[in-house]
Scaffold this motif. Sequence first.
Motif, PDB file in Angstrom:
ATOM      1  N   ARG A   1       0.418   6.899   9.930  1.00  0.00           N
ATOM      2  CA  ARG A   1       1.908   6.759  10.055  1.00  0.00           C
ATOM      3  C   ARG A   1       1.766   8.394   9.131  1.00  0.00           C
ATOM      4  O   ARG A   1       2.546   9.028   9.359  1.00  0.00           O
ATOM      5  CB  ARG A   1       2.201   5.325   9.683  1.00  0.00           C
ATOM      6  CG  ARG A   1       2.194   4.357  11.027  1.00  0.00           C
ATOM      7  CD  ARG A   1       2.755   3.495  10.369  1.00  0.00           C
ATOM      8  NE  ARG A   1       2.766   2.620  11.532  1.00  0.00           N
ATOM      9  CZ  ARG A   1       3.180   1.384  10.723  1.00  0.00           C
ATOM     10  NH1 ARG A   1       3.926   0.693   9.693  1.00  0.00           N
ATOM     11  NH2 ARG A   1       3.124  -0.154  11.723  1.00  0.00           N
TER      12      ARG A   1
ATOM     13  N   GLY B   1       4.921   4.723   2.006  1.00  0.00           N
ATOM     14  CA  GLY B   1       4.176   3.074   2.454  1.00  0.00           C
ATOM     15  C   GLY B   1       5.352   2.728   2.477  1.00  0.00           C
ATOM     16  O   GLY B   1       6.492   2.923   2.015  1.00  0.00           O
TER      17      GLY B   1
ATOM     18  N   ASP C   1       6.085  -0.730   2.575  1.00  0.00           N
ATOM     19  CA  ASP C   1       5.846  -1.740   3.328  1.00  0.00           C
ATOM     20  C   ASP C   1       5.469  -2.983   2.739  1.00  0.00           C
ATOM     21  O   ASP C   1       4.544  -2.994   1.911  1.00  0.00           O
ATOM     22  CB  ASP C   1       5.426  -1.252   4.488  1.00  0.00           C
ATOM     23  CG  ASP C   1       6.034  -0.244   5.749  1.00  0.00           C
ATOM     24  OD1 ASP C   1       7.211  -0.094   5.671  1.00  0.00           O
ATOM     25  OD2 ASP C   1       5.185  -0.232   6.205  1.00  0.00           O
TER      26      ASP C   1
ATOM     27  N   LEU D   1      -0.358  -4.278   5.942  1.00  0.00           N
ATOM     28  CA  LEU D   1      -0.888  -2.808   6.686  1.00  0.00           C
ATOM     29  C   LEU D   1      -2.117  -2.741   6.507  1.00  0.00           C
ATOM     30  O   LEU D   1      -2.134  -2.028   5.359  1.00  0.00           O
ATOM     31  CB  LEU D   1       0.191  -1.873   6.496  1.00  0.00           C
ATOM     32  CG  LEU D   1       0.344  -0.647   7.256  1.00  0.00           C
ATOM     33  CD1 LEU D   1       0.693  -0.786   8.029  1.00  0.00           C
ATOM     34  CD2 LEU D   1       1.493   0.221   6.767  1.00  0.00           C
TER      35      LEU D   1
ATOM     36  N   ARG E   1       0.670  -1.359  -0.199  1.00  0.00           N
ATOM     37  CA  ARG E   1       0.052   0.048   0.196  1.00  0.00           C
ATOM     38  C   ARG E   1       0.892   1.096  -0.449  1.00  0.00           C
ATOM     39  O   ARG E   1       2.015   1.590   0.771  1.00  0.00           O
ATOM     40  CB  ARG E   1      -0.597  -0.066   0.893  1.00  0.00           C
ATOM     41  CG  ARG E   1      -1.791  -1.125   1.123  1.00  0.00           C
ATOM     42  CD  ARG E   1      -2.548  -0.621   2.709  1.00  0.00           C
ATOM     43  NE  ARG E   1      -3.741  -2.125   2.449  1.00  0.00           N
ATOM     44  CZ  ARG E   1      -5.031  -2.510   2.366  1.00  0.00           C
ATOM     45  NH1 ARG E   1      -5.319  -1.078   1.922  1.00  0.00           N
ATOM     46  NH2 ARG E   1      -5.520  -3.340   2.564  1.00  0.00           N
TER      47      ARG E   1
ATOM     48  N   THR F   1      -3.929   1.691   9.831  1.00  0.00           N
ATOM     49  CA  THR F   1      -2.141   2.284  10.048  1.00  0.00           C
ATOM     50  C   THR F   1      -1.427   2.848   9.365  1.00  0.00           C
ATOM     51  O   THR F   1      -0.811   3.928   9.654  1.00  0.00           O
ATOM     52  CB  THR F   1      -1.843   0.685  10.297  1.00  0.00           C
ATOM     53  OG1 THR F   1      -3.209   0.305  11.120  1.00  0.00           O
ATOM     54  CG2 THR F   1      -0.718   0.860  10.759  1.00  0.00           C
ATOM     55  N   LEU F   2      -2.056   2.450   7.927  1.00  0.00           N
ATOM     56  CA  LEU F   2      -1.262   3.901   7.308  1.00  0.00           C
ATOM     57  C   LEU F   2      -1.418   5.032   7.028  1.00  0.00           C
ATOM     58  O   LEU F   2      -0.337   5.921   7.212  1.00  0.00           O
ATOM     59  CB  LEU F   2      -0.733   2.963   5.729  1.00  0.00           C
ATOM     60  CG  LEU F   2       0.209   3.637   4.087  1.00  0.00           C
ATOM     61  CD1 LEU F   2       1.133   3.982   4.658  1.00  0.00           C
ATOM     62  CD2 LEU F   2      -0.910   3.147   3.470  1.00  0.00           C
TER      63      LEU F   2
END
Length: 64
Positions: free
Chosen positions: A39, A25, A27, A31, A7, A35-36
């Motif tokens: 952050r 992002g 990652d 995720l 994502r 949450t993304l």
Amino acid sequence: MSAVLIRILTCDGLAGGEICGEEFGGDTGFLPLVTLRRRAREAGWRRRRRGRDLCPACVKDGAR
């Protein structure tokens, strides 16, 4: 065969007449989008009306 969900938020701000395109992002672990976004907000990203995402540089420059 394997698949990975990545994502990424992309900045929609205009920098010099063109879309900025900065990304947040990437990652490779799963995720959740909530949450993304949390952050990203902690890192200075802002979500505008109509779903536009702005990176910290475009927020600072007042990009719309």
